[in-house]
Design a protein around this motif. Structure first.
Motif, PDB file in Angstrom:
ATOM      1  N   ALA A  16      -4.794 -13.893  -6.108  1.00 29.77           N
ATOM      2  CA  ALA A  16      -3.337 -13.966  -5.972  1.00 29.77           C
ATOM      3  C   ALA A  16      -2.704 -14.607  -7.205  1.00 29.77           C
ATOM      4  N   VAL A  17      -3.341 -15.653  -7.725  1.00 29.43           N
ATOM      5  CA  VAL A  17      -2.812 -16.318  -8.920  1.00 29.43           C
ATOM      6  C   VAL A  17      -2.862 -15.376 -10.125  1.00 29.43           C
ATOM      7  N   GLY A  18      -3.983 -14.666 -10.275  1.00 30.08           N
ATOM      8  CA  GLY A  18      -4.075 -13.719 -11.381  1.00 30.08           C
ATOM      9  C   GLY A  18      -2.992 -12.654 -11.313  1.00 30.08           C
ATOM     10  N   SER A  19      -2.694 -12.187 -10.105  1.00 24.84           N
ATOM     11  CA  SER A  19      -1.633 -11.188  -9.950  1.00 24.84           C
ATOM     12  C   SER A  19      -0.271 -11.777 -10.294  1.00 24.84           C
ATOM     13  N   GLY A  20      -0.058 -13.028  -9.920  1.00 24.78           N
ATOM     14  CA  GLY A  20       1.207 -13.668 -10.239  1.00 24.78           C
ATOM     15  C   GLY A  20       1.408 -13.823 -11.734  1.00 24.78           C
ATOM     16  N   ILE A  21       0.318 -14.106 -12.444  1.00 26.92           N
ATOM     17  CA  ILE A  21       0.412 -14.225 -13.902  1.00 26.92           C
ATOM     18  C   ILE A  21       0.786 -12.883 -14.513  1.00 26.92           C
ATOM     19  N   ARG A  22       0.101 -11.837 -14.100  1.00 27.15           N
ATOM     20  CA  ARG A  22       0.386 -10.510 -14.661  1.00 27.15           C
ATOM     21  C   ARG A  22       1.789 -10.036 -14.309  1.00 27.15           C
TER      22      ARG A  22
END
Length: 420
Positions: free
Chosen positions: A375-381
């Motif tokens: 979820a964090v990786g998606s938020g960064i992208r």
């Protein structure tokens, strides 16, 4: 300035191609030079014991990482690329460009100086982050450049100081208003890396840094930040939400942070796409009003040379304007260019929501470390499509497309050098 996370999708893809550093430790959270890195860079979350491919032996991890350093580049340049997390830089130019678009002014040479300043301050935060976390990384991520001995701590600290000085100097070249924004941005970066990231104020600092980075572009281009304040608030709110989720990615935890981030994404998408229809040529029209030559007309009326016309009519220099009558009263018909801008804003807003909605939802149902990290990786992208949507909302169509094109480029380079 940077909140690190682990197990992000970018790391997974990197691990699949043999990038062991991407598969171990923490990933990048939401910030940017100013977070600038909260949205992409390092920070101080604890490493995930249950993260992907974390080895029990520090020696084993370092040994696994060693062969990777000799593929395609010298070991020293590879180490600096890892320290500075070069692929994460693709999320930085969009801040200044979004701030410029919000002012309605075209980009100029000062805008380029603002972008260069942002890049320097962002990389300063990356180097400073690893220097501040070197003792933690020695236990949790011994393959990182500092604990592995590939870069000396003094060199990383020197780089952070030099990059900060360069960023401030570039901002000064762009003008005093730009320097007035860059100085607190740099202070926020150092305060976050040296202490705030371990406190409840960490996410707020990350969001503030990202918002300041956007305002830097507006200040450099026009000397004014006021028109860019709404965009800065929206981008900063996104960064704050992602950073909050990242704080529990190591051990998992409550479903409330990802649920709050999911609600935040929905709200931001609504705000970005709803207001796009009200901006015309850099000016916002009031509901049910027609603005002619910079003057606001009364609701449903057109004022021509001081005379008020009949209700439901807009007359300019004796000619009748086309109006559309609806439940809320008459409104001016938009031009095709306005419609295309609104459509692009809606499409980019949908891309932003689609990037984060599913991972946030899964993390809400099961806030385990792997799903929280994803979820964090998606938020960064998602930072890049949000920047593009905000730019398109300000009628910066070409600039919005340019920003959106940075997303696949960043993903491609992240397969070679981990952003975490």
């Amino acid at each position: 300035m940077h909140e690190r996370t682990c197990g992000c999708p970018d790391e997974t893809s990197a691990a699949a191609s043999g990038d062991t550093s991407a598969a171990t430790g923490r990933g990048a959270a939401a910030a940017a030079p100013g977070d600038t890195s909260a949205a992409t860079g390092g920070g101080a979350a604890a490493a995930a014991p249950g993260g992907t491919a974390v080895t029990a032996s520090p020696e084993g991890t370092a040994a696994a990482a060693a062969p990777r350093a000799h593929t395609g580049r010298s070991p020293r340049s590879r180490a600096w690329a890892e320290l500075l997390r070069l692929p994460a830089l693709f999320s930085v130019p969009g801040d200044a460009l979004t701030g410029t678009a919000a002012t309605g002014a075209p980009a100029n040479s000062r805008t380029l100086l603002a972008i260069a300043s942002s890049l320097c301050l962002y990389e300063a935060g990356m180097a400073l982050n690893d220097w501040a976390d070197r003792h933690i990384d020695a236990v949790e991520r011994p393959h990182r450049p500092l604990p592995s001995g590939r870069i000396r701590p003094a060199a990383a600290l020197t780089a952070a100081g030099a990059l900060t000085g360069a960023g401030l100097a570039l901002a000064a070249r762009a003008g005093r208003p730009a320097l007035a924004v860059a100085a607190p941005l740099a202070a926020t970066v150092w305060a976050y890396d040296l202490g705030l990231k371990h406190t409840p104020a960490g996410p707020l600092a990350m969001g503030t840094a990202r918002g300041l980075d956007l305002l830097l572009g507006a200040a450099a281009t026009t000397g004014s930040t006021r028109p860019a304040l709404p965009s800065a608030a929206l981008l900063g709110t996104h960064t704050l939400a992602v950073t909050t989720v990242s704080r529990q990615e190591a051990q998992g935890g409550s479903p409330l942070p990802p649920l709050a981030a999911l609600a935040t994404t929905a709200l931001l998408t609504r705000l970005v796409t709803r207001h796009s229809a009200g901006v015309t040529g850099g000016r916002r029209q009031g509901a049910g009003h027609g603005v002619t030559r910079g003057r606001r007309q009364g609701a449903g009326h057109g004022v021509t040379r001081g005379r008020r016309q009949g209700a439901g009519h807009g007359v300019t220099r004796g000619r009748r304007q086309a109006t559309v009558h609806g439940p809320a009263g008459p409104r001016a018909i938009r031009h095709p260019a306005q419609d295309s801008g609104a459509l692009l804003t809606t499409a980019l807003g949908a891309a932003y929501a689609a990037t984060t909605a599913r991972p946030y939802f899964h993390a809400t149902l099961n806030p385990s470390p792997p799903l929280t990290q994803r979820a964090v990786g998606s938020g960064i992208r998602a930072t890049i499509p949000l920047q593009a949507a905000l730019t398109a909302r300000s009628r910066g169509t070409a600039t919005a497309l340019l920003i959106a094109a940075l997303a696949p480029l960043g993903a491609r380079f992240a397969k070679k050098v981990s952003v975490t």
